[in-house]
Design a protein around this motif. Structure first.
Motif, PDB file in Angstrom:
ATOM      1  N   LEU A  54       0.834  -1.200   0.000  1.00 37.10           N
ATOM      2  CA  LEU A  54       0.000   0.000   0.000  1.00 37.10           C
ATOM      3  C   LEU A  54       0.873   1.256   0.000  1.00 37.10           C
ATOM      4  N   TRP A  57       2.126   1.596  -3.480  1.00 37.74           N
ATOM      5  CA  TRP A  57       1.080   2.157  -4.338  1.00 37.74           C
ATOM      6  C   TRP A  57       1.014   3.667  -4.133  1.00 37.74           C
ATOM      7  N   PHE A  58       1.050   4.088  -2.871  1.00 34.56           N
ATOM      8  CA  PHE A  58       1.027   5.507  -2.551  1.00 34.56           C
ATOM      9  C   PHE A  58       2.230   6.221  -3.173  1.00 34.56           C
ATOM     10  N   HIS A  61       1.834   6.904  -6.772  1.00 35.55           N
ATOM     11  CA  HIS A  61       0.853   7.955  -7.034  1.00 35.55           C
ATOM     12  C   HIS A  61       1.224   9.309  -6.450  1.00 35.55           C
ATOM     13  N   SER A  62       2.347   9.378  -5.736  1.00 30.51           N
ATOM     14  CA  SER A  62       2.679  10.674  -5.164  1.00 30.51           C
ATOM     15  C   SER A  62       4.181  10.980  -5.141  1.00 30.51           C
ATOM     16  N   SER A 125      -0.226  -0.454  -9.291  1.00 28.72           N
ATOM     17  CA  SER A 125      -0.402   0.995  -9.459  1.00 28.72           C
ATOM     18  C   SER A 125      -1.562   1.355 -10.379  1.00 28.72           C
ATOM     19  N   GLN A 128      -7.416   1.382  -8.711  1.00 28.20           N
ATOM     20  CA  GLN A 128      -7.980   2.518  -7.992  1.00 28.20           C
ATOM     21  C   GLN A 128      -7.694   2.321  -6.508  1.00 28.20           C
ATOM     22  N   TRP A 129      -7.879   3.374  -5.714  1.00 33.90           N
ATOM     23  CA  TRP A 129      -7.567   3.318  -4.284  1.00 33.90           C
ATOM     24  C   TRP A 129      -8.251   2.133  -3.597  1.00 33.90           C
ATOM     25  N   HIS A 130      -9.557   1.960  -3.809  1.00 32.61           N
ATOM     26  CA  HIS A 130     -10.286   0.881  -3.124  1.00 32.61           C
ATOM     27  C   HIS A 130      -9.812  -0.501  -3.580  1.00 32.61           C
ATOM     28  N   ALA A 132      -6.704  -1.186  -4.622  1.00 27.43           N
ATOM     29  CA  ALA A 132      -5.390  -1.368  -3.994  1.00 27.43           C
ATOM     30  C   ALA A 132      -5.554  -1.769  -2.528  1.00 27.43           C
ATOM     31  N   LEU A 133      -6.494  -1.153  -1.845  1.00 20.39           N
ATOM     32  CA  LEU A 133      -6.742  -1.480  -0.440  1.00 20.39           C
ATOM     33  C   LEU A 133      -7.213  -2.930  -0.294  1.00 20.39           C
TER      34      LEU A 133
END
Length: 186
Positions: A54, A57-58, A61-62, A125, A128-130, A132-133
């Motif tokens: 996670l 992944w973050f 995206h950042s 990557s 989507q956020w959900h 990946a969670l």
């Protein structure tokens, strides 16, 4: 959604192999481990296997540039942490007065065995956020189950070979650290 679940289970299984080996070593080293402690240790490993992808992944995206600079150090960090813990475990092999593996050592084991899972953040990557969670939760649950099995197996053999178990557990951790380090060159 089925593809996400299957992929996550496969990722979790692959990522959990180092943590399984460490769990096996911990079980060998502490053959009288209680069920609650086994659940805690496997849960800790599962948490790190959940959190690291996670975080990866973050990063994608950042802050991808920071992670790219960190990647060459991952094998070195794993090697140093597992060597330190393994040597300490061998040194303490005869001492049965306290739990064989301290909380700090368990956290270091969790980090050392899951740090390579940061790169899974690149693999997922596109999620989507959900998604990946969900994927990371599945990876964590799979790791928890596999590590629980490793602890149980190690504990069973540790009961039979309690005298040599601490030495074997420490040696296994050192070998895992060396394996992670050597694999980074290929």
């Amino acid at each position: 959604m089925t593809g996400l679940v299957i992929t996550s289970i496969l990722l979790g299984t692959g990522l959990a192999m180092d943590a399984f080996s460490v769990s096996l070593a911990d079980g060998l080293n502490e053959p009288r481990m209680k069920s609650a402690r086994m659940c805690f240790i496997s849960g800790l490993f599962g948490f790190f296997q959940f959190a690291m992808p996670l975080a990866g992944w973050f990063c994608v995206h950042s802050i991808a540039q920071l992670f790219a600079g960190f990647k060459p150090f991952i094998p070195w960090i794993s090697l140093i942490l597992l060597l330190w813990i393994g040597i300490d475990m061998i040194r303490e092999a005869g001492n049965r007065q306290k739990p064989a593996v301290s909380f700090a050592a368990l956290v270091l084991q969790g980090i050392a065995t899951s740090i390579d899972a940061l790169s899974v953040g690149f693999t997922i990557s596109r999620y989507q956020w959900h998604e990946a969670l969900i994927s990371c939760l599945i990876i964590g649950i799979v790791t928890w189950i596999i590590c629980l099995a490793g602890l149980w197996i190690g504990k069973r053999f540790g009961m039979r070979f309690a005298r040599q178990a601490g030495l074997a557990g420490g040696t296994i951790l050192i070998l895992i650290g060396l394996e992670i380090f050597i694999k980074s060159f290929f």
